[in-house]
Design a protein around this motif. Structure first.
Motif, short mmCIF file in Angstrom:
data_model
loop_
_atom_site.label_atom_id
_atom_site.label_comp_id
_atom_site.label_asym_id
_atom_site.label_seq_id
_atom_site.Cartn_x
_atom_site.Cartn_y
_atom_site.Cartn_z
N ASP A 256 -13.47 4.67 -11.05
CA ASP A 256 -13.71 5.97 -11.67
C ASP A 256 -14.60 6.80 -10.74
O ASP A 256 -15.62 7.35 -11.15
CB ASP A 256 -14.29 5.84 -13.08
CG ASP A 256 -13.25 5.39 -14.10
OD1 ASP A 256 -12.07 5.19 -13.72
OD2 ASP A 256 -13.60 5.23 -15.29
N ASN B 176 -9.52 3.56 -13.98
CA ASN B 176 -8.44 4.21 -14.72
C ASN B 176 -8.44 5.72 -14.58
O ASN B 176 -7.42 6.36 -14.82
CB ASN B 176 -8.50 3.81 -16.19
CG ASN B 176 -9.86 4.01 -16.80
OD1 ASN B 176 -10.84 3.40 -16.33
ND2 ASN B 176 -9.97 4.85 -17.80
N HIS C 34 -13.14 -2.72 -11.58
CA HIS C 34 -13.55 -1.69 -12.53
C HIS C 34 -13.55 -2.21 -13.98
O HIS C 34 -14.50 -1.99 -14.72
CB HIS C 34 -12.62 -0.48 -12.42
CG HIS C 34 -13.01 0.64 -13.33
ND1 HIS C 34 -14.17 1.37 -13.14
CD2 HIS C 34 -12.43 1.12 -14.47
CE1 HIS C 34 -14.28 2.26 -14.12
NE2 HIS C 34 -13.25 2.13 -14.93
FE FE2 Z 1 -13.04 3.47 -16.62
#
Ligand code: FE2
Length: 272
Positions: A50, A80, A154
């Motif tokens: 991110d 994401n 992540h």
């Molecule tokens: Fe995230």
């Protein structure tokens, strides 16, 4: 002693915009100042995804300009909110491993640190390690022999019994099975959830850092009474992870670079 820093959930936006009301580039600059001033002796920094809020080219350019000020080597991977093709177009194809993902292997001071790209933008927030990445991970673990291994990615690797459990790493059981096969897996470190958590999953020790963006108040399933809706999000603390590791032990300190409480007077600690 191996020492490295993990930063996560940077969420950079193009100039003139805010991310959920926050000036995320200023927060990144504060994190960089903190690392440069407090942890200049670290071996490297991992940015655990991110990096950009919506994966725009301008956001990656802004991110790159900000991290120029960091005095330490850095490794980047995606979350994401990132957009892999845009990231690779900006930073160069050599940021991807042979799997095509933004994965890295760092062999240093008797350790192997593996950074994995769990970004799957089509999935609405959950994470994915593709078949080729899982095979690549198995091969990198086999190569490590009996060396201690630390993994950074992540997405969190198990449910936390909180409201954001629907966006975890989807293939977490297979991932944990592969990781647990290694004789000295020290820690799996993630961001993504914007909260500080530690535990084990199928014998794999893990932790998550709250990261650079807002933090999320956990609404635990086990808490009595109605869950708050919407859940509370807080502007801080602005948290990074400091990893210290040697032949015997690995510890992870979660340090705040925004919410810094007042230092207590020393007189409170002097025995009468
Ligand atoms: Fe995230």
């Amino acid at each position: 002693m191996l020492k490295f820093i993990v930063l996560a959930d940077i969420h950079i936006v193009p100039a003139g915009r805010l991310s959920n009301g926050l000036e995320t580039t200023s927060r990144l600059n504060a994190a960089i100042d903190f690392v440069n001033e407090t942890h200049a002796d670290a071996d490297f920094v991992v940015f655990a995804g991110d990096l950009a809020d919506r994966g725009e080219p301008e956001a990656y350019a802004r991110f790159e300009a900000a991290v120029e000020r960091l005095t330490l080597p850095r490794y980047l991977t995606l979350g994401n909110h990132d957009h892999r093709p845009t990231f690779l177009q900006h930073f160069g194809a050599d940021h991807a491993s042979e799997t095509g993902n933004v994965d890295h292997v760092i062999d240093i001071k008797g350790h192997r640190v593996i950074v994995l790209d769990s970004s799957d933008p089509a999935a609405g927030g959950s994470g994915l390690l593709e078949r080729t990445q899982l095979d690549w991970l198995q091969a990198r673990l086999d190569e490590a022999g009996d060396r201690p291994v630390i993994i950074v990615l992540h997405h969190n690797i198990t449910r936390f019994h909180t409201q954001n459990d629907f966006i975890i790493l989807r293939d977490c059981a297979e991932f944990a099975g592969i990781v647990a096969s290694h004789p000295d897996i020290r820690q799996v470190i993630s961001g993504h959830v914007h909260m500080t958590v530690a535990g084990t999953y199928k014998g794999v020790p893990f932790c998550t850092l709250a990261g650079c963006h807002y933090s999320i108040e956990p609404t635990l399933e086990s808490r009595s009474g109605p869950l708050p809706a919407p859940v509370a999000r807080r502007e801080g603390p602005g948290e990074l992870a400091v990893v210290l590791s040697d032949a015997d032990a690995t510890v992870v300190h979660m340090e705040k670079f925004l919410d810094r409480h007042v230092v207590m007077p020393q007189e409170h600690f002097v025995r009468a």
